[in-house]
Design a protein around this motif. Structure first.
Motif, short mmCIF file in Angstrom:
data_model
loop_
_atom_site.label_atom_id
_atom_site.label_comp_id
_atom_site.label_asym_id
_atom_site.label_seq_id
_atom_site.Cartn_x
_atom_site.Cartn_y
_atom_site.Cartn_z
N ARG C 267 69.29 48.17 47.27
CA ARG C 267 70.03 49.37 46.88
C ARG C 267 71.29 48.91 46.15
NH1 ARG C 267 68.59 53.42 50.87
NH2 ARG C 267 67.21 52.39 52.32
N GLN C 309 67.33 48.01 56.42
CA GLN C 309 67.81 48.73 55.24
C GLN C 309 69.32 48.59 55.06
OE1 GLN C 309 67.21 49.81 58.29
NE2 GLN C 309 67.04 52.01 58.37
N GLY C 313 71.95 51.65 53.93
CA GLY C 313 70.66 52.28 54.12
C GLY C 313 70.69 53.26 55.28
N ASP C 322 72.52 59.15 47.54
CA ASP C 322 72.05 58.20 46.54
C ASP C 322 73.00 58.27 45.36
OD1 ASP C 322 70.61 56.45 45.11
OD2 ASP C 322 68.74 57.57 45.11
#
Lengths: 233, 289, 336
Positions: C267, C309, C313, C322
């Protein structure tokens, strides 16, 4: 009477996909039962779940009345339930004999030894030092059966013994069943090949889309009903 | 001429030490497809365990193996059971990053416990004793002992894998862990046993390293690289190949050092890269993969 | 039923507005604080940029390298070589150092790409060691002990010390923002889709015609370029270079991996959050010596096992946030 093996409202899922819906099934001592059904009906999932490879509610699978659903595969084979897995799944870097010895890893006492397996499948003794990948499909299937027998099971679960084998070879493989049953072992055969299944089984279950659609003794079931239960037409 | 023979001889003997570094790494990769980045630091941990044993009980360094081997076996079993099993079957990142984290933790824990000072285990006259073979040629007793140990350890591992029930289970799990479970193999226990055995082997590597050279908490990663190179040069999954890989690495380093001492490590790495370019599966790859 | 494929999210629109004051604060920082804070922000900037590069490699292309110090070190040495031996002005040498690193990464890739998964990781480490050992042999660049940038070259950045710090500060901010933007744009491009496909199912992506090798090679070269340029900046700030410092696995790989893992791998927000957590932990644990790295390593291990994650996350899943939408979202539109 307590069944040898029993499933009650057994469900199984892979992630979001539900593969089995409320399967009720019973197996008595020494009995041979066939489970038939098309590809994807849930037959293999059923056997995998009984063996502990898929999760299940404890009460959904009973062995001699004791709840074993969702127990570890190691514990289930120690109770005397052994699987001949779909696709045979030999340990390819092990020799034939080593594969058979792996079957006896849980050290359950019983009638089956290397010598007994070799008497059942003499060709395996000739090829005992050969690795699994050098065998023909039929010989691999014999090793897979022999390996499961080495666990000295009281219930032998066979997943698609005939898969990918020529008819004459299938006959050889199935020829081993009487000797296995003679030891008092109960057998569950999963088959796509209906005729083969009807020939060996005392009772038949038909699965479609994760549900039992038909059950009974082979002589009670006519072709029409089986076709309807098998294909849903 | 004797110079060349001497170089090859010394390199071969050094290769025995590298094979000992590598055998455990090779074993656990073979059994559970785990590449342990902390392997080098575990060698150093074994060296410090020996150091501690010698300090506390006053036994000689070689006898300290009686203590170090079981201690490292238990550490290996616990590490695998308590931590590393949880990283398996979830892709390449968890095992890689967890063992990387473990490497940093071990290095810094040793730093905290023993400081950055160099240590060495002293073996006395045996360390430098040698057998004369000719005018300018001699074999050291201690390097010979290391090499012989490497051969014995690898033969023992080979026998374990091919002649025993647990060894058969190691190989079966390596082929197909799910099917192995179907016949009663508890893979968590088995993986932990494999790591225990690997760290028992690492104990020999650690003790010999500690006698042979100075060591400090930071030297683990370089040992990991030597072990890794020996495994890849020899070919994945072949223990005798790992011994050959260690020997080739040892010879390359000794030849490099002969040209210029600063070239020792570089020559080893270059030998490794050449094998990677021309024989990517190693020199003695296992037939079945 | 009609669907619309969109990428902007509510968070990304809010994020855009949030970005302005942060950017303002960063740009004006030199005018309201001292040089110690500036140096700290530069350090954060280059760790963020390095973390973005490593995240691109490991989190998106599945190339888990523990040898990126190779390109950081090469970039640093390229700065010294270009400025001292070739007379290139230091700031112009930064992108050139990146190019030099990428140029060396090209043949290197053909060797290390022969190794898969974990073996690739250790292989990249061997390569970094080779570069370290080779540069220790180059006497013109100080050999094993290293060297300092001559005063004339340092002066070429800016005459005064304050001026130099200002130039390095803004360059650092630019490189960090550039790294985030580069990864963001790369992931939104056609390559980005291929990357996501490779990450999720390498075999399947290949059978659908995604050229894994070329895509991975591209990512590897981009990361080498980024690493080289960042490395050049790091050693322009430090003024002194040595093989051990330039190719340090602890500084340039362990820290960077911990940043990405703790923040959230795969990410873009992950490295940002990770950098903040990393520096917070560092200042909290500054007095504990080796315990600092033990705790950092333990945190990374726990995060990897319990929340792979990453911290971001966890937050993102909880609140469906996001800020850097690179995924295409399918939204069902009401019937017309």
């Amino acid at each position: 009477m307590t069944a040898l093996l029993e499933t009650q409202a057994l469900e199984a899922r892979y992630g979001d996909f539900q593969a089995l819906f409320g399967i009720d099934l019973a197996l008595q001592d020494g009995e041979t039962v066939a489970i038939i059904g098309a590809n994807g009906a849930g037959k293999s999932t059923l056997l995998r779940t009984i063996c502990g490879l898929n999760a299940a509610a404890p009460e959904a699978v009973r062995h001699r009345g004791q709840a074993i659903g969702g127990a570890a595969p190691e514990a289930i084979v120690a109770r005397g339930i052994a699987l001949v897995p779909e696709g045979r799944r030999l340990f390819l870097s092990l020799t034939v004999e080593e594969n058979l010895l792996m079957g006896a890893y849980a050290k359950r006492p019983g009638p089956w030894t290397l010598q007994r397996v070799y008497r059942l499948f003499p060709v395996l003794e000739e090829r005992r030092r050969v690795s699994g990948i050098q065998l023909s499909g039929g010989q691999q299937q014999m090793v897979a059966i022999g390996r499961a027998l080495m666990a000295n099971p009281e219930i032998l679960l066979c997943d698609e013994l005939s898969l990918g084998l020529a008819p004459i070879i299938i006959r050889d493989v199935y020829a081993a069943l009487p000797a296995i049953k003679a030891e008092g072992t109960a057998v569950v055969v999963v088959e796509q090949d209906i005729n083969q299944a009807l020939a060996v089984a005392g009772r038949v279950y038909c699965l479609m889309a994760g549900r039992v659609t038909l059950q009974g003794r082979p002589e009670e079931l006519d072709r029409e009903r089986i076709r309807a239960a098998y294909f849903g037409v | 001429m004797t110079g060349a023979i001497d170089t090859i001889l010394q390199g071969t003997l050094l290769g025995g030490l590298y094979a000992l570094f590598a055998a455990g790494l090779s074993l656990i990769f073979g059994v559970m497809r785990l590449v342990n980045i902390a392997h080098g630091d575990l060698i150093v941990l074994a060296a410090y365990t020996a150091f501690l044993a010698v300090q506390l009980t006053g036994i000689d360094p070689l006898s300290s193996l009686i203590i170090v081997v079981p201690v490292m076996f238990v550490i290996g079993y616990a590490l695998q059971r308590g931590l590393l099993n949880a990283t398996l079957g979830r892709g390449i990142l968890p095992p890689l990053l967890v063992t990387f984290g473990l490497s940093i933790i071990i290095q810094n824990a040793l730093l905290q416990g023993f400081s950055a000072d160099s240590r060495k285990l002293l073996l006395g006259p045996f360390e430098t004793a040698s057998i004369p073979l000719g005018p300018d040629l001699a074999i050291g007793w201690f390097p010979l002992l290391i090499f012989a140990t490497a051969v014995v350890v690898i033969a023992a591992l080979q026998a374990l894998l091919h002649r025993t029930r647990i060894g058969r289970a190691f190989r079966a799990v390596s082929d197909d862990p799910e099917t192995a479970r179907l016949y009663g193999v508890d893979h968590r226990h088995l993986f932990a046993m494999a790591m225990g055995v690997a760290l028992a082997v690492v104990s020999f590597a650690g003790v010999f390293l500690a006698i042979r050279t100075n060591f400090d908490p930071a030297i683990g990663p370089a040992r990991l690289l030597f072990a890794f190179e020996a495994v890849i040069i020899g070919g994945l999954g072949s223990l005798w190949g790992t011994l050959a890989g260690g020997v080739i690495l040892g010879i390359a380093q000794t030849v490099g050092a002969k040209i210029d001492p600063a070239w020792q490590l570089l020559a080893g790495h270059i030998a490794f890269l050449l094998v990677l370019i021309f024989r990517p599966r190693g020199l003695f790859p296992r037939a079945v993969d | 039923m009609t669907y619309r494929i969109e990428r902007a999210t509510r968070a990304s629109r809010i994020g855009l507005w949030l970005l302005l004051p942060i950017l303002g604060a960063l740009l004006s920082l030199p005018y309201w604080t001292g040089s110690a804070d500036m140096r700290l922000v530069v350090e954060m900037a280059y760790f963020l940029a390095l973390a973005q590069m490593w995240n691109l490699l490991a989190g998106y292309a599945g190339l888990v390298s523990v040898g990126q110090q190779a390109y950081i070190g090469l970039g640093g040495y390229a700065l010294f070589a270009l400025t001292i031996l070739a007379g290139v002005p230091p700031l112009a040498a930064l992108p050139l150092a990146g190019l030099a690193a990428a140029l060396i990464a090209l043949p290197t890739a053909f060797v290390v790409f022969r190794l898969r998964g974990a073996y690739f990781a250790i292989g990249t480490w061997v390569v970094a060691e080779v570069f370290r050992l080779v540069l220790a042999q180059v006497t013109a660049l100080g050999g094993g002990t290293g060297m300092s940038l001559p005063i004339g070259i340092v002066r070429a950045v800016a005459e005064s010390r304050d001026g130099r710090e200002l130039v390095i500060y803004y360059t650092g901010i630019a490189i960090a923002i550039g790294a985030v933007a580069l990864v963001f744009l790369l992931l939104r491009s056609r390559h980005g889709l291929a990357l996501t496909a490779i990450r999720d199912a390498e075999g399947a992506a290949e059978s659908l015609g995604v050229d894994n090798f070329r895509t991975k090679l591209w990512v590897y070269l981009v990361a080498a370029f980024g690493g080289g340029m960042i490395g050049a900046l790091i050693f322009l700030q430090k003024i002194r270079i040595s093989p051990d410092a330039a190719f340090s696995v602890g500084d340039w790989t362990a820290n960077v991996i911990f940043i990405v893992v703790i923040g959230g791998i795969g990410r873009i927000e992950g490295p940002i959050v990770g950098t903040l957590v990393f520096f917070a932990l560092r200042s909290l644990l500054a007095d504990f010596g080796a315990w600092y790295m033990i705790i950092l390593g333990a945190v990374a291990v726990v995060v990897m096992l319990k929340a792979p994650q990453g911290l971001w996350g966890l937050v993102a899943e909880r609140f469906d946030l996001d800020f850097f939408p690179v995924r295409r979202r399918v939204r069902r539109l009401p019937e017309a």
